[in-house]
Each structure stands twice: as C-alpha cells, then as structure tokens.
Design a protein around this motif. Sequence first.
Motif, PDB file in Angstrom:
ATOM      1  N   THR A 143       2.277   6.448  -9.376  1.00  0.00           N
ATOM      2  CA  THR A 143       3.015   5.530  -8.522  1.00  0.00           C
ATOM      3  C   THR A 143       3.208   4.217  -9.251  1.00  0.00           C
ATOM      4  O   THR A 143       2.759   4.050 -10.370  1.00  0.00           O
ATOM      5  N   SER A 144       3.882   3.298  -8.591  1.00  0.00           N
ATOM      6  CA  SER A 144       4.165   2.008  -9.221  1.00  0.00           C
ATOM      7  C   SER A 144       3.378   0.892  -8.538  1.00  0.00           C
ATOM      8  O   SER A 144       2.938   1.022  -7.400  1.00  0.00           O
ATOM      9  N   TYR A 145       3.262  -0.204  -9.258  1.00  0.00           N
ATOM     10  CA  TYR A 145       2.608  -1.395  -8.713  1.00  0.00           C
ATOM     11  C   TYR A 145       3.309  -1.821  -7.422  1.00  0.00           C
ATOM     12  O   TYR A 145       2.662  -2.134  -6.428  1.00  0.00           O
ATOM     13  N   GLY A 146       4.633  -1.824  -7.458  1.00  0.00           N
ATOM     14  CA  GLY A 146       5.417  -2.258  -6.308  1.00  0.00           C
ATOM     15  C   GLY A 146       5.278  -1.354  -5.103  1.00  0.00           C
ATOM     16  O   GLY A 146       5.262  -1.826  -3.963  1.00  0.00           O
ATOM     17  N   ALA A 147       5.173  -0.041  -5.331  1.00  0.00           N
ATOM     18  CA  ALA A 147       5.011   0.895  -4.216  1.00  0.00           C
ATOM     19  C   ALA A 147       3.677   0.661  -3.516  1.00  0.00           C
ATOM     20  O   ALA A 147       3.604   0.711  -2.285  1.00  0.00           O
ATOM     21  N   ILE A 148       2.641   0.379  -4.288  1.00  0.00           N
ATOM     22  CA  ILE A 148       1.343   0.083  -3.685  1.00  0.00           C
ATOM     23  C   ILE A 148       1.416  -1.229  -2.912  1.00  0.00           C
ATOM     24  O   ILE A 148       0.944  -1.318  -1.776  1.00  0.00           O
ATOM     25  N   ALA A 149       2.021  -2.236  -3.512  1.00  0.00           N
ATOM     26  CA  ALA A 149       2.148  -3.540  -2.843  1.00  0.00           C
ATOM     27  C   ALA A 149       2.903  -3.396  -1.525  1.00  0.00           C
ATOM     28  O   ALA A 149       2.480  -3.939  -0.496  1.00  0.00           O
ATOM     29  N   ALA A 150       4.006  -2.654  -1.532  1.00  0.00           N
ATOM     30  CA  ALA A 150       4.799  -2.461  -0.310  1.00  0.00           C
ATOM     31  C   ALA A 150       3.970  -1.753   0.763  1.00  0.00           C
ATOM     32  O   ALA A 150       4.008  -2.138   1.937  1.00  0.00           O
ATOM     33  N   TYR A 151       3.226  -0.737   0.369  1.00  0.00           N
ATOM     34  CA  TYR A 151       2.396  -0.018   1.329  1.00  0.00           C
ATOM     35  C   TYR A 151       1.360  -0.939   1.970  1.00  0.00           C
ATOM     36  O   TYR A 151       1.057  -0.826   3.154  1.00  0.00           O
ATOM     37  N   LEU A 152       0.844  -1.861   1.167  1.00  0.00           N
ATOM     38  CA  LEU A 152      -0.180  -2.779   1.673  1.00  0.00           C
ATOM     39  C   LEU A 152       0.411  -3.984   2.401  1.00  0.00           C
ATOM     40  O   LEU A 152      -0.318  -4.893   2.792  1.00  0.00           O
ATOM     41  N   GLY A 153       1.727  -3.994   2.573  1.00  0.00           N
ATOM     42  CA  GLY A 153       2.368  -5.076   3.312  1.00  0.00           C
ATOM     43  C   GLY A 153       2.590  -6.334   2.506  1.00  0.00           C
ATOM     44  O   GLY A 153       2.811  -7.405   3.059  1.00  0.00           O
ATOM     45  N   ALA A 154       2.537  -6.201   1.187  1.00  0.00           N
ATOM     46  CA  ALA A 154       2.737  -7.344   0.290  1.00  0.00           C
ATOM     47  C   ALA A 154       3.883  -7.013  -0.660  1.00  0.00           C
ATOM     48  O   ALA A 154       3.699  -6.889  -1.865  1.00  0.00           O
ATOM     49  N   LYS A 155       5.069  -6.850  -0.079  1.00  0.00           N
ATOM     50  CA  LYS A 155       6.226  -6.347  -0.827  1.00  0.00           C
ATOM     51  C   LYS A 155       6.437  -7.037  -2.170  1.00  0.00           C
ATOM     52  O   LYS A 155       6.809  -6.406  -3.143  1.00  0.00           O
ATOM     53  N   SER A 156       6.199  -8.322  -2.261  1.00  0.00           N
ATOM     54  CA  SER A 156       6.387  -9.028  -3.532  1.00  0.00           C
ATOM     55  C   SER A 156       5.063  -9.188  -4.281  1.00  0.00           C
ATOM     56  O   SER A 156       4.948 -10.046  -5.150  1.00  0.00           O
ATOM     57  N   GLY A 157       4.100  -8.337  -3.987  1.00  0.00           N
ATOM     58  CA  GLY A 157       2.774  -8.448  -4.581  1.00  0.00           C
ATOM     59  C   GLY A 157       2.497  -7.492  -5.722  1.00  0.00           C
ATOM     60  O   GLY A 157       1.335  -7.228  -6.026  1.00  0.00           O
ATOM     61  N   SER A 158       3.536  -6.983  -6.386  1.00  0.00           N
ATOM     62  CA  SER A 158       3.292  -6.019  -7.461  1.00  0.00           C
ATOM     63  C   SER A 158       2.472  -6.626  -8.600  1.00  0.00           C
ATOM     64  O   SER A 158       1.647  -5.945  -9.209  1.00  0.00           O
ATOM     65  N   ARG A 159       2.650  -7.903  -8.876  1.00  0.00           N
ATOM     66  CA  ARG A 159       1.853  -8.550  -9.923  1.00  0.00           C
ATOM     67  C   ARG A 159       0.374  -8.586  -9.546  1.00  0.00           C
ATOM     68  O   ARG A 159      -0.496  -8.364 -10.381  1.00  0.00           O
ATOM     69  N   MET A 160       0.090  -8.824  -8.262  1.00  0.00           N
ATOM     70  CA  MET A 160      -1.304  -8.802  -7.796  1.00  0.00           C
ATOM     71  C   MET A 160      -1.899  -7.398  -7.946  1.00  0.00           C
ATOM     72  O   MET A 160      -3.061  -7.249  -8.307  1.00  0.00           O
ATOM     73  N   VAL A 161      -1.091  -6.376  -7.679  1.00  0.00           N
ATOM     74  CA  VAL A 161      -1.565  -5.005  -7.874  1.00  0.00           C
ATOM     75  C   VAL A 161      -1.871  -4.789  -9.351  1.00  0.00           C
ATOM     76  O   VAL A 161      -2.887  -4.185  -9.709  1.00  0.00           O
ATOM     77  N   GLY A 162      -1.026  -5.311 -10.223  1.00  0.00           N
ATOM     78  CA  GLY A 162      -1.276  -5.230 -11.658  1.00  0.00           C
ATOM     79  C   GLY A 162      -2.586  -5.887 -12.040  1.00  0.00           C
ATOM     80  O   GLY A 162      -3.360  -5.350 -12.833  1.00  0.00           O
ATOM     81  N   TRP A 163      -2.851  -7.040 -11.475  1.00  0.00           N
ATOM     82  CA  TRP A 163      -4.119  -7.728 -11.753  1.00  0.00           C
ATOM     83  C   TRP A 163      -5.298  -6.888 -11.276  1.00  0.00           C
ATOM     84  O   TRP A 163      -6.323  -6.800 -11.947  1.00  0.00           O
TER      85      TRP A 163
END
Length: 119
Positions: A31-51
């Motif tokens: 999956t992608s960083y962005g897909a995880i962020a969106a699932y967690l309700g943080a649509k623009s949080g892909s960078r945080m998922v990366g961290w």
Amino acid sequence: MVKPIKLSEANADFFDRVYQVVRLIPKGRATSYGAIAAYLGAKSGSRMVGWAMNAAHGQEGVPAQRVVNRNGMLTGKMHFETPTKMEELLQLEGVEVVDDKIVNWKAVFWNPMTELEID
C-alpha cells in the motif's frame, strides 16, 4: 473482511495506528503512505506515515517493506539494513520489483479504505 481498527484514546498515538494498519497488509500486497493516511482520517498526512515507517524498524511485526509511494516506488529503501533489503523482502512475498518500482502496481495495491471495514 478484516475487522477495522477502532480509533480510541487507548491507541490514539498516530504512529501506533499506522503500525496497526501496516500489520494488516497481506503478504504479496503493498500500500501507499497516502492510502494509510486517508484510512486514518489524515488525508494530507502521508509524510507523517512516512516518518512512522522510518521509525518502524524497532517495532515488532511491522512489515515496513509493504509501504511504498503512490506510484509503487520503494522510496523508503534507504531505511532498511541494506539498499536492496526492501526489494528482497517484497520478492520473498512474490512481489516483483524492477528498478525500485513494484511491477503491476495496480494489482498489488492494497487499499485499507476498501479492504477494511470502517465502523
């Protein structure tokens, strides 16, 4: 379907929630960083998922190799023990990688928004 992660005060830490989702990614899928962020309700949080994924190597049972960028590129490979370790782990699961990119990305892509139920 896999039962969803219930977001509560008990597991409110974002990194922990990321790790919970990553542990649900089946072998042979990614999956992608962005897909995880969106699932967690943080649509623009892909960078945080990366961290979170950069810090995941100390976490037990977190298959960090299954999280890549939105195009299937192994952008996190520099955070593994060797430059080829991420690719090697994916290939052991049957995921083909060429030039640091997952082949047939659309078929391999695992979207938590559709794969997991949301209560």
